[in-house]
Design a protein around this motif. Structure first.
Motif, PDB file in Angstrom:
ATOM      1  N   UNK A  44       0.837  -1.185   0.000  1.00  0.00           N
ATOM      2  CA  UNK A  44       0.000   0.000   0.000  1.00  0.00           C
ATOM      3  C   UNK A  44       0.878   1.243   0.000  1.00  0.00           C
ATOM      4  N   UNK A  45       0.277   2.366   0.334  1.00  0.00           N
ATOM      5  CA  UNK A  45       1.009   3.634   0.329  1.00  0.00           C
ATOM      6  C   UNK A  45       2.027   3.675   1.473  1.00  0.00           C
ATOM      7  N   UNK A  46       3.253   4.017   1.137  1.00  0.00           N
ATOM      8  CA  UNK A  46       4.312   4.129   2.146  1.00  0.00           C
ATOM      9  C   UNK A  46       5.030   5.465   1.979  1.00  0.00           C
ATOM     10  N   UNK A  47       5.697   5.892   3.025  1.00  0.00           N
ATOM     11  CA  UNK A  47       6.463   7.143   2.948  1.00  0.00           C
ATOM     12  C   UNK A  47       7.804   6.920   3.625  1.00  0.00           C
ATOM     13  N   UNK A  48       8.874   7.231   2.898  1.00  0.00           N
ATOM     14  CA  UNK A  48      10.224   7.083   3.444  1.00  0.00           C
ATOM     15  C   UNK A  48      10.587   8.385   4.165  1.00  0.00           C
ATOM     16  N   UNK A  49      10.646   8.305   5.497  1.00  0.00           N
ATOM     17  CA  UNK A  49      10.872   9.518   6.291  1.00  0.00           C
ATOM     18  C   UNK A  49      12.250  10.123   6.040  1.00  0.00           C
ATOM     19  N   UNK A  50      13.262   9.274   5.817  1.00  0.00           N
ATOM     20  CA  UNK A  50      14.626   9.803   5.603  1.00  0.00           C
ATOM     21  C   UNK A  50      14.735  10.526   4.267  1.00  0.00           C
ATOM     22  N   UNK A  51      14.228   9.859   3.213  1.00  0.00           N
ATOM     23  CA  UNK A  51      14.320  10.465   1.874  1.00  0.00           C
ATOM     24  C   UNK A  51      13.194  11.471   1.616  1.00  0.00           C
ATOM     25  N   UNK A  52      12.191  11.463   2.476  1.00  0.00           N
ATOM     26  CA  UNK A  52      11.007  12.327   2.297  1.00  0.00           C
ATOM     27  C   UNK A  52      10.334  12.069   0.951  1.00  0.00           C
ATOM     28  N   UNK A  53      10.207  10.774   0.639  1.00  0.00           N
ATOM     29  CA  UNK A  53       9.596  10.384  -0.632  1.00  0.00           C
ATOM     30  C   UNK A  53       8.499   9.352  -0.359  1.00  0.00           C
ATOM     31  N   UNK A  54       7.364   9.527  -0.998  1.00  0.00           N
ATOM     32  CA  UNK A  54       6.265   8.577  -0.865  1.00  0.00           C
ATOM     33  C   UNK A  54       6.341   7.513  -1.950  1.00  0.00           C
ATOM     34  N   UNK A  55       5.875   6.292  -1.632  1.00  0.00           N
ATOM     35  CA  UNK A  55       5.805   5.221  -2.626  1.00  0.00           C
ATOM     36  C   UNK A  55       4.344   5.039  -2.985  1.00  0.00           C
ATOM     37  N   UNK A  56       4.034   5.201  -4.253  1.00  0.00           N
ATOM     38  CA  UNK A  56       2.633   5.086  -4.681  1.00  0.00           C
ATOM     39  C   UNK A  56       2.081   3.716  -4.310  1.00  0.00           C
ATOM     40  N   UNK A  57       0.866   3.673  -3.843  1.00  0.00           N
ATOM     41  CA  UNK A  57       0.252   2.402  -3.470  1.00  0.00           C
ATOM     42  C   UNK A  57      -1.181   2.634  -3.021  1.00  0.00           C
ATOM     43  N   UNK A  58      -1.929   1.560  -2.923  1.00  0.00           N
ATOM     44  CA  UNK A  58      -3.330   1.630  -2.513  1.00  0.00           C
ATOM     45  C   UNK A  58      -3.410   2.164  -1.082  1.00  0.00           C
ATOM     46  N   UNK A  59      -4.351   3.066  -0.840  1.00  0.00           N
ATOM     47  CA  UNK A  59      -4.493   3.634   0.499  1.00  0.00           C
ATOM     48  C   UNK A  59      -5.634   2.946   1.230  1.00  0.00           C
ATOM     49  N   UNK A  60      -5.305   1.799   1.806  1.00  0.00           N
ATOM     50  CA  UNK A  60      -6.308   1.039   2.548  1.00  0.00           C
ATOM     51  C   UNK A  60      -5.972   1.011   4.030  1.00  0.00           C
ATOM     52  N   UNK A  61      -6.397  -0.073   4.699  1.00  0.00           N
ATOM     53  CA  UNK A  61      -6.192  -0.197   6.150  1.00  0.00           C
ATOM     54  C   UNK A  61      -4.722  -0.080   6.510  1.00  0.00           C
ATOM     55  N   UNK A  62      -4.431   0.560   7.622  1.00  0.00           N
ATOM     56  CA  UNK A  62      -3.041   0.796   8.017  1.00  0.00           C
ATOM     57  C   UNK A  62      -2.382  -0.450   8.594  1.00  0.00           C
ATOM     58  N   UNK A  63      -1.071  -0.432   8.577  1.00  0.00           N
ATOM     59  CA  UNK A  63      -0.276  -1.400   9.326  1.00  0.00           C
ATOM     60  C   UNK A  63       0.633  -0.578  10.239  1.00  0.00           C
ATOM     61  N   UNK A  64       0.624  -0.934  11.528  1.00  0.00           N
ATOM     62  CA  UNK A  64       1.445  -0.219  12.517  1.00  0.00           C
ATOM     63  C   UNK A  64       2.514  -1.177  13.039  1.00  0.00           C
ATOM     64  N   UNK A  65       3.751  -0.791  12.948  1.00  0.00           N
ATOM     65  CA  UNK A  65       4.834  -1.615  13.503  1.00  0.00           C
ATOM     66  C   UNK A  65       5.114  -1.123  14.914  1.00  0.00           C
ATOM     67  N   UNK A  66       4.510  -1.836  15.870  1.00  0.00           N
ATOM     68  CA  UNK A  66       4.606  -1.402  17.274  1.00  0.00           C
ATOM     69  C   UNK A  66       6.033  -1.452  17.798  1.00  0.00           C
TER      70      UNK A  66
END
Ligand code: SF4
Ligand code: SF4
Length: 173
Positions: A44-66
């Motif tokens: 799905x949609x992801x965002x690289x915080x270091x590079x400040x770049x988003x990866x195109x992808x479906x925007x559905x239910x989230x996944x949280x890495x606790x």
């Protein structure tokens, strides 16, 4: 146009579809497999915080890495002006990087799947998945706790391969 010409024209309009790829699905029994496209895993949609770049992808239910979340609340702050659907809640588990054991909880009754919370997370621990089947008859079950968000969505039913096609757009197998 004569009756027979019209009859055969209508018949031909239907018959020629037999040789074409199928575009319709018997949803909900069949679903389009947007998790795999061209034999490659499609997230799905992801965002690289270091590079400040988003990866195109479906925007559905989230996944949280606790195990990576610090409980900084930036995702909740980002959501405040959008749908105000993230609450920071305390969980019983302890994680070294999250001293207060506070994690985001999302109310999907309000979420508009904009992805701003994903963009705001500085620790790459909140992304969206291609999972979209969240419908329920109980509004309270739309509130996803951190533990629920930590589990990758379970796929149920028959998933049909999605085949992008430059000539005709896309079809399925
Ligand atoms: S995707 Fe949902 S939870 Fe995230 S900021 Fe947008 S509305 Fe809020
Ligand atoms: S998911 Fe990211 S932004 Fe949200 S509290 Fe955790 S570390 Fe902070």
């Amino acid at each position: 146009m004569s009756f027979f010409a019209g009859f055969f024209l209508a018949l031909w309009a239907g018959v020629k579809q037999i040789f074409k790829h199928r575009y319709t699905l018997r949803y909900p029994e069949q679903k389009l497999d947007i998790f795999m496209i061209n034999n490659q895993k499609s997230g799905g949609y992801e965002f690289d915080a270091k590079k400040q770049v988003g990866t195109a992808g479906f925007k559905g239910r989230h996944i949280l890495y606790m195990d990576k979340c610090t409980g900084c609340s930036l995702c909740a702050i980002a959501c405040e002006g959008i749908a105000d659907c993230i609450d920071m809640v305390k969980v019983d588990k302890s994680f070294v990087q999250n001293k207060k054991s506070q994690f985001p909880q999302i109310d999907y009754g309000r979420c508009v799947f904009c992805g701003f919370c994903v963009d705001a997370c500085p620790f790459d621990c909140l992304f969206e998945t291609p999972f979209y089947e969240l419908a329920t008859t109980d509004k309270r079950s739309l509130v996803y706790t951190p533990e629920m968000l930590n589990e990758y969505p379970q796929l149920k039913g028959e998933y049909v391969k999605f085949i992008p096609d430059k000539k005709s757009g896309a079809h399925h197998g």
